[in-house]
Write a protein that holds these residues in place. Structure first.
Motif, mmCIF file in Angstrom:
data_model
loop_
_atom_site.group_PDB
_atom_site.id
_atom_site.type_symbol
_atom_site.label_atom_id
_atom_site.label_comp_id
_atom_site.label_asym_id
_atom_site.label_seq_id
_atom_site.Cartn_x
_atom_site.Cartn_y
_atom_site.Cartn_z
ATOM 1 N N ASP A 133 46.615 -30.240 -53.659
ATOM 2 C CA ASP A 133 45.895 -30.854 -54.776
ATOM 3 C C ASP A 133 45.691 -29.826 -55.893
ATOM 4 O O ASP A 133 46.020 -28.649 -55.753
ATOM 5 C CB ASP A 133 44.577 -31.481 -54.319
ATOM 6 C CG ASP A 133 43.534 -30.470 -53.854
ATOM 7 O OD1 ASP A 133 43.664 -29.268 -54.147
ATOM 8 O OD2 ASP A 133 42.564 -30.901 -53.199
ATOM 9 N N GLY A 134 45.154 -30.295 -57.010
ATOM 10 C CA GLY A 134 45.023 -29.432 -58.177
ATOM 11 C C GLY A 134 44.108 -28.245 -57.972
ATOM 12 O O GLY A 134 44.383 -27.144 -58.476
ATOM 13 N N ASN A 135 43.015 -28.412 -57.238
ATOM 14 C CA ASN A 135 42.092 -27.304 -56.996
ATOM 15 C C ASN A 135 42.754 -26.200 -56.174
ATOM 16 O O ASN A 135 42.628 -25.013 -56.484
ATOM 17 C CB ASN A 135 40.838 -27.805 -56.280
ATOM 18 C CG ASN A 135 39.955 -28.639 -57.185
ATOM 19 O OD1 ASN A 135 40.178 -28.719 -58.388
ATOM 20 N ND2 ASN A 135 38.949 -29.276 -56.606
ATOM 21 N N VAL A 155 49.439 -33.031 -56.208
ATOM 22 C CA VAL A 155 49.135 -34.464 -56.071
ATOM 23 C C VAL A 155 47.652 -34.629 -55.782
ATOM 24 O O VAL A 155 46.945 -33.655 -55.485
ATOM 25 C CB VAL A 155 49.962 -35.104 -54.938
ATOM 26 C CG1 VAL A 155 51.451 -35.007 -55.233
ATOM 27 C CG2 VAL A 155 49.629 -34.467 -53.587
ATOM 28 N N SER A 156 47.171 -35.848 -55.860
ATOM 29 C CA SER A 156 45.773 -36.121 -55.527
ATOM 30 C C SER A 156 45.526 -35.878 -54.044
ATOM 31 O O SER A 156 46.408 -36.096 -53.211
ATOM 32 C CB SER A 156 45.410 -37.571 -55.870
ATOM 33 O OG SER A 156 45.578 -37.825 -57.230
ATOM 34 N N ARG A 157 44.319 -35.489 -53.732
ATOM 35 C CA ARG A 157 43.990 -35.200 -52.340
ATOM 36 C C ARG A 157 44.165 -36.427 -51.445
ATOM 37 O O ARG A 157 44.599 -36.303 -50.300
ATOM 38 C CB ARG A 157 42.544 -34.709 -52.243
ATOM 39 C CG ARG A 157 42.125 -34.273 -50.855
ATOM 40 C CD ARG A 157 40.629 -34.132 -50.716
ATOM 41 N NE ARG A 157 40.048 -33.364 -51.796
ATOM 42 C CZ ARG A 157 38.740 -33.185 -51.952
ATOM 43 N NH1 ARG A 157 37.893 -33.727 -51.080
ATOM 44 N NH2 ARG A 157 38.276 -32.479 -52.945
ATOM 45 N N ASN A 158 43.836 -37.603 -51.975
ATOM 46 C CA ASN A 158 43.880 -38.800 -51.131
ATOM 47 C C ASN A 158 45.303 -39.267 -50.818
ATOM 48 O O ASN A 158 45.492 -40.138 -49.961
ATOM 49 C CB ASN A 158 43.077 -39.941 -51.770
ATOM 50 C CG ASN A 158 43.621 -40.331 -53.133
ATOM 51 O OD1 ASN A 158 44.352 -39.579 -53.761
ATOM 52 N ND2 ASN A 158 43.239 -41.510 -53.597
ATOM 53 N N LEU A 160 47.791 -36.766 -50.393
ATOM 54 C CA LEU A 160 48.472 -35.528 -50.018
ATOM 55 C C LEU A 160 49.322 -35.713 -48.758
ATOM 56 O O LEU A 160 50.510 -35.335 -48.725
ATOM 57 C CB LEU A 160 47.446 -34.413 -49.806
ATOM 58 C CG LEU A 160 47.980 -33.020 -49.455
ATOM 59 C CD1 LEU A 160 48.944 -32.513 -50.523
ATOM 60 C CD2 LEU A 160 46.831 -32.038 -49.262
#
Length: 218
Positions: A133-135, A155-158, A160
């Motif tokens: 994810d981005g973080n 990508v978004s965590r949800n 991944l």
């Protein structure tokens, strides 16, 4: 003995008993101090903390739960910052290299992992892409430098796990506390955070974070 003498004797005996009773020492009444309930020692100070936006949620939650800290949203309202540090570490946070649970293969070395991240040419890395994810991407960009956009996918965590599985030949990096049963944790330099003998100080995906600002009384 006539009645008068008997009455006189009675008065003498009564007087003697009264004198004897008055001469006895009366018990002292000891006044006890009221019981004082100990009070908890207050913390000397509460610090307002602004955290870098790329910190893992688990790390932010841990700091927020400490009674000497109060998380604030605006940097100008904070006494101190919590952010990545390349020099010293107040907190070490562990990340994990993972693959979908059905992956068959071994782990990698930290040298190869960093080289893959940077886009260097070599032909021995076991997958074609790494998802995160981005973080997490922002954290490892500070640790290793800017990633090769063809090899590192944000990508978004949800989604991944879904995106990693769909690619079919990919790894993922995520904070260790976010590991779920659908993930397989891979070794890096022979070390894995799920092993009993794991040493975070000798693990290349342990990331240092530090408090900066007015930390003199921490």
């Amino acid at each position: 003995m006539n009645l008068v003498k008997r009455f006189a004797v009675f008065l003498l005996i009564l007087f003697t008993l009264l004198v004897s009773a008055c001469g006895q020492k009366q018990p002292e009444i000891v006044e006890r101090d009221p019981q004082i309930t100990p009070q908890p020692t207050p913390y000397p100070e509460n610090f307002t903390v602004y955290h870098a936006p790329y910190l893992a949620d688990g790390l932010v939650d841990m700091v927020a739960d400490l009674p000497i800290f109060k998380i604030v949203r605006e940097e100008e309202d904070a006494d101190i910052r919590l952010e990545f540090s390349s020099d010293t570490a107040d907190i070490n946070w562990v990340y994990a290299l993972t693959a979908p649970f059905y992956y068959i293969g071994s782990g990698v070395t930290s040298v190869d992992l960093e080289a893959f991240w940077l886009g260097r040419d070599f032909h021995q890395f076991p997958v074609e892409q790494i998802f995160m994810d981005g973080n997490t991407s922002a954290v490892f960009e500070k640790l290793w430098g800017e990633p090769d956009p063809k090899r590192v996918q944000v990508v978004s965590r949800n989604v991944l796990l879904t995106k990693t599985a769909e690619q079919g030949n990919a790894f993922a990096i995520l904070p260790f506390e976010e590991i779920a049963p659908a993930w397989q944790v891979l070794e890096v330099d022979g070390s894995s955070p799920i092993r009993k003998e794991f040493d975070p100080d000798n693990y290349s995906l342990t990331v240092p974070f530090s408090f900066t600002g007015d930390t003199g009384t921490l």
